[in-house]
Design an enzyme around this catalytic site. Structure first.
Site, PDB file in Angstrom:
ATOM      1  N   HIS A  64       0.620  29.429  11.822  1.00 57.81           N
ATOM      2  CA  HIS A  64      -0.564  30.240  11.522  1.00 57.81           C
ATOM      3  C   HIS A  64      -1.209  29.708  10.270  1.00 57.81           C
ATOM      4  CE1 HIS A  64      -3.147  33.696  10.861  1.00 57.81           C
ATOM      5  NE2 HIS A  64      -2.943  33.964  12.129  1.00 57.81           N
ATOM      6  N   ASP A 110       0.952  35.816  19.075  1.00 57.65           N
ATOM      7  CA  ASP A 110       0.805  35.422  20.481  1.00 57.65           C
ATOM      8  C   ASP A 110       2.105  34.996  21.140  1.00 57.65           C
ATOM      9  OD1 ASP A 110      -1.859  35.941  20.830  1.00 57.65           O
ATOM     10  OD2 ASP A 110      -2.466  34.069  19.885  1.00 57.65           O
TER      11      ASP A 110
HETATM   12  N1  ACO Z   1       3.850  23.205  16.959  1.00 58.84           N
HETATM   13  C1  ACO Z   1       4.205  22.051  16.367  1.00 58.84           C
HETATM   14  N2  ACO Z   1       3.711  21.614  15.195  1.00 58.84           N
HETATM   15  C2  ACO Z   1       2.802  22.397  14.597  1.00 58.84           C
HETATM   16  C3  ACO Z   1       2.375  23.627  15.153  1.00 58.84           C
HETATM   17  C4  ACO Z   1       2.945  24.029  16.373  1.00 58.84           C
HETATM   18  N3  ACO Z   1       2.605  25.181  16.943  1.00 58.84           N
HETATM   19  N4  ACO Z   1       1.473  24.181  14.331  1.00 58.84           N
HETATM   20  C5  ACO Z   1       1.313  23.348  13.313  1.00 58.84           C
HETATM   21  N5  ACO Z   1       2.122  22.269  13.456  1.00 58.84           N
HETATM   22  C6  ACO Z   1       2.295  21.159  12.531  1.00 58.84           C
HETATM   23  C7  ACO Z   1       1.074  20.271  12.491  1.00 58.84           C
HETATM   24  O1  ACO Z   1       1.182  19.227  13.451  1.00 58.84           O
HETATM   25  C8  ACO Z   1       1.108  19.769  11.077  1.00 58.84           C
HETATM   26  O2  ACO Z   1       2.128  18.795  10.997  1.00 58.84           O
HETATM   27  P1  ACO Z   1       1.961  17.511  10.021  1.00 58.84           P
HETATM   28  O3  ACO Z   1       1.932  18.106   8.647  1.00 58.84           O
HETATM   29  O4  ACO Z   1       3.137  16.677  10.304  1.00 58.84           O
HETATM   30  O5  ACO Z   1       0.659  16.905  10.424  1.00 58.84           O
HETATM   31  C9  ACO Z   1       1.616  20.968  10.274  1.00 58.84           C
HETATM   32  O6  ACO Z   1       2.399  21.730  11.219  1.00 58.84           O
HETATM   33  C10 ACO Z   1       0.505  21.837   9.715  1.00 58.84           C
HETATM   34  O7  ACO Z   1      -0.325  22.285  10.809  1.00 58.84           O
HETATM   35  P2  ACO Z   1      -1.888  22.436  10.742  1.00 58.84           P
HETATM   36  O8  ACO Z   1      -2.447  22.103  12.085  1.00 58.84           O
HETATM   37  O9  ACO Z   1      -2.428  21.723   9.547  1.00 58.84           O
HETATM   38  O10 ACO Z   1      -2.014  23.975  10.465  1.00 58.84           O
HETATM   39  P3  ACO Z   1      -3.328  24.822  10.624  1.00 58.84           P
HETATM   40  O11 ACO Z   1      -3.219  25.909   9.616  1.00 58.84           O
HETATM   41  O12 ACO Z   1      -4.538  23.968  10.584  1.00 58.84           O
HETATM   42  O13 ACO Z   1      -3.224  25.376  12.108  1.00 58.84           O
HETATM   43  C11 ACO Z   1      -2.694  26.740  13.956  1.00 58.84           C
HETATM   44  C12 ACO Z   1      -2.813  26.656  12.420  1.00 58.84           C
HETATM   45  C13 ACO Z   1      -4.010  26.303  14.605  1.00 58.84           C
HETATM   46  C14 ACO Z   1      -2.435  28.193  14.336  1.00 58.84           C
HETATM   47  C15 ACO Z   1      -1.535  25.830  14.400  1.00 58.84           C
HETATM   48  O14 ACO Z   1      -0.324  26.241  13.818  1.00 58.84           O
HETATM   49  C16 ACO Z   1      -1.400  25.798  15.927  1.00 58.84           C
HETATM   50  O15 ACO Z   1      -2.093  25.025  16.574  1.00 58.84           O
HETATM   51  N6  ACO Z   1      -0.479  26.643  16.517  1.00 58.84           N
HETATM   52  C17 ACO Z   1      -0.345  26.696  17.951  1.00 58.84           C
HETATM   53  C18 ACO Z   1      -1.471  27.517  18.551  1.00 58.84           C
HETATM   54  C19 ACO Z   1      -1.285  29.003  18.289  1.00 58.84           C
HETATM   55  O16 ACO Z   1      -0.224  29.560  18.458  1.00 58.84           O
HETATM   56  N7  ACO Z   1      -2.402  29.645  17.909  1.00 58.84           N
HETATM   57  C20 ACO Z   1      -2.444  31.067  17.679  1.00 58.84           C
HETATM   58  C21 ACO Z   1      -2.718  31.355  16.253  1.00 58.84           C
HETATM   59  S1  ACO Z   1      -2.648  33.103  15.994  1.00 58.84           S
HETATM   60  C22 ACO Z   1      -4.141  33.643  16.561  1.00 58.84           C
HETATM   61  O17 ACO Z   1      -5.131  32.962  16.611  1.00 58.84           O
HETATM   62  C23 ACO Z   1      -4.182  35.019  17.003  1.00 58.84           C
END
Ligand code: ACO
Length: 452
Positions: free
Chosen positions: A331, A387
């Site tokens: 998140h 979620d």
């Molecule tokens: N699975 C694996 N790796 C992940 C995930 C995940 N679900 N989420 C983040 N990471 C990793 C990224 O690849 C990144 O790794 P790195 O540092 O090696 O490049 C690191 O964790 C940081 O992630 P970011 O993408 O920079 O985090 P951001 O805050 O931009 O994204 C988000 C947040 C979009 C929610 C992300 O965690 C994601 O895509 N999760 C999966 C989708 C999801 O569950 N969305 C629902 C969010 S809750 C809502 O909207 C109600």
């Protein structure tokens, strides 16, 4: 030294102080001193509510071009002052108008929470009765909306149908563009909250090839929604009260989440002073995406694809190798736990008591256990978000995955509207118009077709 703005910040209100923890230290001044190493010039920027004004940076210039900030995805930029929802991502705190989400989920109802978000205070009994009455009598849609929805392909995604039909409502209520009139705003707010379940249910029935069911105003908000979804030939649809309560709680959990992607879309589009139906349709579009509201649909598809607990280690390796994401994890704001996920796990138990356990639950629990111990996820502070489990509940309630985001949208509507209302009344807001860093060609002469 150039003083770019007054540094004498007024004392923060309790809310500002709590939200930002701003306070003087060192020299005792609420300001930031920066030196532009290109020119050697030093500037003092006012710090208010833990922020500096991006516009103050404009005056820092080496070549006649004012300094700006570059912040794709708004990871560290406040776009508004807001008194609606408070989140402390590190501490796992979510509060609507100061009330903790845990208490609201336990003691309140969705419509009471909607009133709270919109009006800033919990309603008295007469206020709540009047609000519930107003919402209840606005649940019907113009017959042309039904015809419009019937024009969609048999397998149209219900979110696409919802987005289109909400935007179409602006043509049924053309006076909704009178956004400066408080009574008019209130009318559209009531209509939107009232009609969202009807639109969502009709999108569902359309997918199923079943006749659309008209609202039954004797029922509560959630009962009525369930009736419009599932009623067949019985004179009155009777939902299990435990399922009604679980769905009501889920709507409360989704009701607002400060400046997330869809709320930002609502505010951004709303900043052009368009009518609220168009602004909310933009929010629905943003919510549709798999990184936002579409995540629970993706979670369920992911759990199905994993299929058995034995396949989890291989799947986790794939995630760590960057092949895909573990949907429902991570998140932007919550970096220790998502308080909504904790409440949802409890709702899972209540729902499964009625419906029987969803076999995918075992896979989800094992996935969570393994991920929470794995260095990749621990290091990146990736925890289950709202979620991760909500899809399992929705499936147990007989919703197909395509409907999950529709449920989210119905829940989020009061939050979007509270934020939109705040925007419209905020004298400081302007039309949203970010800057860019231009990386393309500069002026070049047109090349005739034959010379390319
Ligand atoms: N699975 C694996 N790796 C992940 C995930 C995940 N679900 N989420 C983040 N990471 C990793 C990224 O690849 C990144 O790794 P790195 O540092 O090696 O490049 C690191 O964790 C940081 O992630 P970011 O993408 O920079 O985090 P951001 O805050 O931009 O994204 C988000 C947040 C979009 C929610 C992300 O965690 C994601 O895509 N999760 C999966 C989708 C999801 O569950 N969305 C629902 C969010 S809750 C809502 O909207 C109600």
């Amino acid at each position: 030294m150039t003083d770019l703005s007054t540094t004498a910040a007024s004392a923060p209100s309790p809310e500002q102080g709590a939200a930002n923890g701003s306070g003087a230290s060192g020299s005792g001044r609420d300001s930031l001193t920066v030196t532009d190493n290109r020119t050697g010039e030093t500037y003092e920027l006012a710090i208010t509510d833990g922020t500096i004004r991006a516009a103050d940076l404009k005056q820092i210039s080496a070549d006649g071009v004012g300094l700006a900030t570059y912040d794709p995805g708004f990871v560290n930029t406040a776009s508004t002052r807001s008194a609606v929802t408070y989140i402390d991502g590190d501490a796992g705190i979510l509060e609507y108008r100061g009330y903790p989400i845990e208490q609201l989920a336990e003691h309140s109802t969705f419509l009471e929470v909607a009133y709270l978000l919109l009006n800033g205070e919990l309603p008295t009994q007469p206020e709540l009765d009047s609000f519930v009455h107003d919402v209840t009598i606005h649940t019907f849609l113009h017959e042309n909306v039904r015809q419009l929805m019937q024009g969609f392909r048999y397998d149209a995604h219900p979110m696409g149908m919802l987005m289109s039909s909400v935007s179409a409502l602006s043509t049924f209520y053309p006076d909704a563009n009178q956004i400066s009139d408080p009574a008019n705003r209130q009318r559209q707010i009531t209509r939107l909250i009232a009609k969202m379940p009807t639109l969502g249910a009709w999108a569902f029935r359309h997918n199923q090839g079943k006749p659309y069911v008209y609202p039954d105003n004797r029922l509560s908000y959630v009962e009525n929604f369930l009736a419009m979804l599932f009623k067949m030939s019985e004179p009155t649809y009777e939902a299990d009260p435990r399922l009604v309560k679980a769905l009501d709680v889920l709507l409360i959990l989704h009701a607002d989440h400060e400046q997330n992607c869809s709320t930002n879309a609502v505010r951004s589009v709303g900043s052009s002073q368009v009518d609220p139906y168009s602004a909310i349709a933009a929010g629905i579009g943003a919510l549709y995406g798999p990184l936002h509201g579409g995540a629970n649909e993706s979670v369920l598809k992911m759990l199905r694809r994993i299929g058995t607990v034995d396949n989890i280690p291989g799947f986790i390796e794939g995630v760590k190798g960057g092949k895909e994401k573990l949907m429902g994890f991570g998140h932007r704001v919550y970096k220790n736990f998502d308080p909504r996920a904790t409440i949802i796990k409890k709702a899972c138990d209540d729902v499964f008591e009625v419906t029987g356990v969803n076999p995918l639950l075992k896979i989800a629990q094992e996935l969570e256990r393994i991920a929470l111990e794995d260095e990749y996820f621990v290091k990146r502070k990736l925890y289950p978000n709202v979620d991760f489990y909500s899809g399992l509940i929705y499936e147990a309630l007989q919703f197909p995955p395509e409907m999950f985001t529709v449920l989210f949208a119905i829940g989020r509507t009061p939050g979007w509207l509270a934020q939109w209302s705040e925007l419209v009344q905020d004298k400081e807001q302007k039309i949203a118009r970010p800057k860019q860093i231009y990386t393309g060609y500069r002026t070049r002469d047109f090349v005739a077709m034959g010379d390319r």
